[in-house]
Design a protein around this motif. Structure first.
Motif, short mmCIF file in Angstrom:
data_model
loop_
_atom_site.label_atom_id
_atom_site.label_comp_id
_atom_site.label_asym_id
_atom_site.label_seq_id
_atom_site.Cartn_x
_atom_site.Cartn_y
_atom_site.Cartn_z
N UNK A 49 0.84 -1.21 0.00
CA UNK A 49 0.00 0.00 0.00
C UNK A 49 0.87 1.26 0.00
N UNK A 50 0.27 2.40 -0.38
CA UNK A 50 1.10 3.62 -0.45
C UNK A 50 1.50 4.16 0.93
N UNK A 51 1.00 3.48 1.98
CA UNK A 51 1.42 3.85 3.34
C UNK A 51 2.62 2.99 3.78
N UNK A 52 3.11 2.11 2.93
CA UNK A 52 4.22 1.20 3.32
C UNK A 52 5.44 2.00 3.76
N UNK A 53 6.17 1.44 4.71
CA UNK A 53 7.37 2.14 5.19
C UNK A 53 8.59 1.66 4.40
N UNK A 54 9.65 2.44 4.53
CA UNK A 54 10.92 2.07 3.87
C UNK A 54 11.40 0.72 4.39
N UNK A 55 11.24 0.50 5.69
CA UNK A 55 11.70 -0.77 6.29
C UNK A 55 10.96 -1.95 5.66
N UNK A 56 9.65 -1.79 5.47
CA UNK A 56 8.87 -2.88 4.87
C UNK A 56 9.38 -3.20 3.47
N UNK A 57 9.64 -2.13 2.71
CA UNK A 57 10.10 -2.34 1.34
C UNK A 57 11.51 -2.96 1.33
N UNK A 58 12.37 -2.47 2.21
CA UNK A 58 13.74 -3.00 2.27
C UNK A 58 13.74 -4.47 2.66
N UNK A 59 12.76 -4.85 3.49
CA UNK A 59 12.67 -6.26 3.90
C UNK A 59 12.35 -7.15 2.68
N UNK A 60 11.44 -6.67 1.84
CA UNK A 60 11.10 -7.44 0.64
C UNK A 60 12.31 -7.51 -0.30
N UNK A 61 12.99 -6.38 -0.47
CA UNK A 61 14.19 -6.37 -1.34
C UNK A 61 15.21 -7.38 -0.83
N UNK A 62 15.38 -7.43 0.50
CA UNK A 62 16.34 -8.37 1.10
C UNK A 62 15.93 -9.82 0.81
N UNK A 63 14.64 -10.09 0.95
CA UNK A 63 14.15 -11.46 0.66
C UNK A 63 14.43 -11.83 -0.79
N UNK A 64 14.16 -10.88 -1.70
CA UNK A 64 14.35 -11.15 -3.13
C UNK A 64 15.84 -11.30 -3.46
N UNK A 65 16.69 -10.50 -2.80
CA UNK A 65 18.14 -10.63 -3.01
C UNK A 65 18.60 -12.05 -2.69
N UNK A 66 17.95 -12.66 -1.67
CA UNK A 66 18.39 -13.97 -1.19
C UNK A 66 17.60 -15.14 -1.80
N UNK A 67 16.69 -14.83 -2.71
CA UNK A 67 15.86 -15.89 -3.30
C UNK A 67 16.49 -16.35 -4.63
N UNK A 68 17.00 -17.58 -4.70
CA UNK A 68 17.67 -18.02 -5.94
C UNK A 68 16.74 -18.10 -7.15
N UNK A 69 15.42 -18.15 -6.93
CA UNK A 69 14.48 -18.21 -8.07
C UNK A 69 14.31 -16.82 -8.72
N UNK A 70 14.73 -15.80 -7.99
CA UNK A 70 14.60 -14.42 -8.50
C UNK A 70 15.95 -13.96 -9.05
N UNK A 71 16.00 -13.72 -10.37
CA UNK A 71 17.25 -13.27 -10.99
C UNK A 71 17.27 -11.77 -11.25
N UNK A 72 16.07 -11.18 -11.36
CA UNK A 72 15.99 -9.74 -11.59
C UNK A 72 15.00 -9.11 -10.62
N UNK A 73 15.37 -7.95 -10.10
CA UNK A 73 14.47 -7.22 -9.17
C UNK A 73 14.25 -5.83 -9.73
N UNK A 74 12.98 -5.45 -9.81
CA UNK A 74 12.66 -4.10 -10.26
C UNK A 74 11.69 -3.48 -9.26
#
Ligand code: NDP
Length: 294
Positions: A70-95
């Motif tokens: 949601x547009x009320x999401x915090x930076x921490x929430x978004x950074x947590x998702x980015x971190x999960x995607x960084x560590x997910x071998x099925x994800x090769x590209x993040x946008x």
């Protein structure tokens, strides 16, 4: 009358080639590329872009992952998702779809993405790689512009290229990409003096300004190649809106040697290059030579 550079057709062919690359990655290396797109908020244009990205990712045979906050999401929430995607071998590209809501620092989020998964090419490491000639992921829109230019003109060596706009997303990486092809590059912006005269010197004119139809035929050298990156929605006939570029197509096409239309020029190249970057990132992460696949 100028030759019309058909970005829509070029992008469609590119997507066919990418689908072949994806099939080769799966059959020969047992790897299926995956692209994750993160959307924060309800911006209608961003929603359309994200939907199209997901659709074209699947059509190319890749895995598509979508995350909506949601547009009320915090930076921490978004950074947590980015971190999960960084560590997910099925994800090769993040946008992470831009723009982000005001409470989130875009730079912090972009630079939290693993540079080898940064398919937008906006991470500082990739900016540094591009500007030093090291291999890396390159921003999609300028990459698409360069592909169209090379397809139409062939060798770009020595061409006088003028870019109108100095954003990190288009203008600056466009300049780096053309410099790497040995163009003589001039970057212009809102403080440039005698902009019209500078543009008139261009063999290659790239407009990335965000001002509807600002560049008219009398700004263009006879026979120049004009790449119009602008996407502007303006009032059309019968109360409808229409899309126009940063270049006034009717007058520019009387003078230019070749020109990209809006829509149907640069726009379709952006997603095609995003898919290409995802394949390249997959190769990078799996020790596969991108040259073998792409
Ligand atoms: P920005 O707003 O980030 O940058 C615009 C640039 O244009 C700035 O450098 C600004 O100069 C310059 N500028 C603004 N007004 C003038 C003027 N009157 N004379 C000279 N220069 C001027 O835009 P973006 O780079 O993100 O996007 C540019 C355009 O490209 C937009 O229309 C956008 O929608 C489109 N776009 C299209 C994409 C596609 O897929 N086809 C992808 C990305 C963007 P200054 O720095 O001095 O302020």
């Amino acid at each position: 009358m100028a030759h019309i550079i058909d970005g829509k057709a070029f992008a469609a062919n590119l997507r066919v080639d990418i689908a072949k690359s994806v099939a080769l990655l799966k059959n020969k290396h047992g790897v299926k590329p995956g692209l994750a797109v993160v959307l924060v908020g309800e911006d209608p244009a961003s929603q359309v872009y994200v939907r199209n990205k997901g659709k074209q990712t699947i059509e190319a045979g890749m895995e598509s992952f979508e995350f909506k906050l949601p547009d009320t999401a915090t930076q921490e929430e978004l950074l947590k998702i980015v971190d999960q995607l960084n560590n997910d071998p099925k994800v090769n590209g993040i946008l992470v779809q831009l723009p982000l809501p005001a409470q989130i620092n875009e730079t912090a989020v972009i630079n939290a993405i693993n540079p080898d998964k940064d398919v937008d090419g906006f991470h500082l490491i990739n900016v540094g790689r591009l500007n030093t000639g090291a291999p890396g992921l390159v921003p999609c829109t300028p990459l698409g512009c360069r592909m169209l230019l090379e397809d139409y003109l062939g060798d770009l060596t020595g061409a006088n290229a003028v870019i109108v706009g100095r954003s990190n997303i288009v203008g600056k990486p466009m300049a780096a990409l053309l410099l790497a092809k040995s163009c003589t590059v001039t970057i212009t912006h809102s403080r440039t003096k005698d902009l019209q005269e500078v543009c008139k010197q261009a063999d290659i004119l790239v407009a990335a300004v965000g001002r509807p139809e600002m560049i008219t035929g009398d700004w263009i050298k006879l026979g120049a190649t004009v790449i119009d990156v602008g996407i502007n929605r303006i009032a059309g006939e019968n109360g409808k809106t229409k899309l126009v570029g940063d270049v006034e197509f009717s007058s520019a096409s009387e003078v230019a040697g070749a020109i990209t239309p809006v829509p149907g020029g640069v726009g379709p190249m952006t997603i095609a290059c995003l898919l290409r970057n995802t394949v390249e990132a997959t190769c990078l992460q799996n020790g596969i030579s991108a040259g073998e696949v792409l």
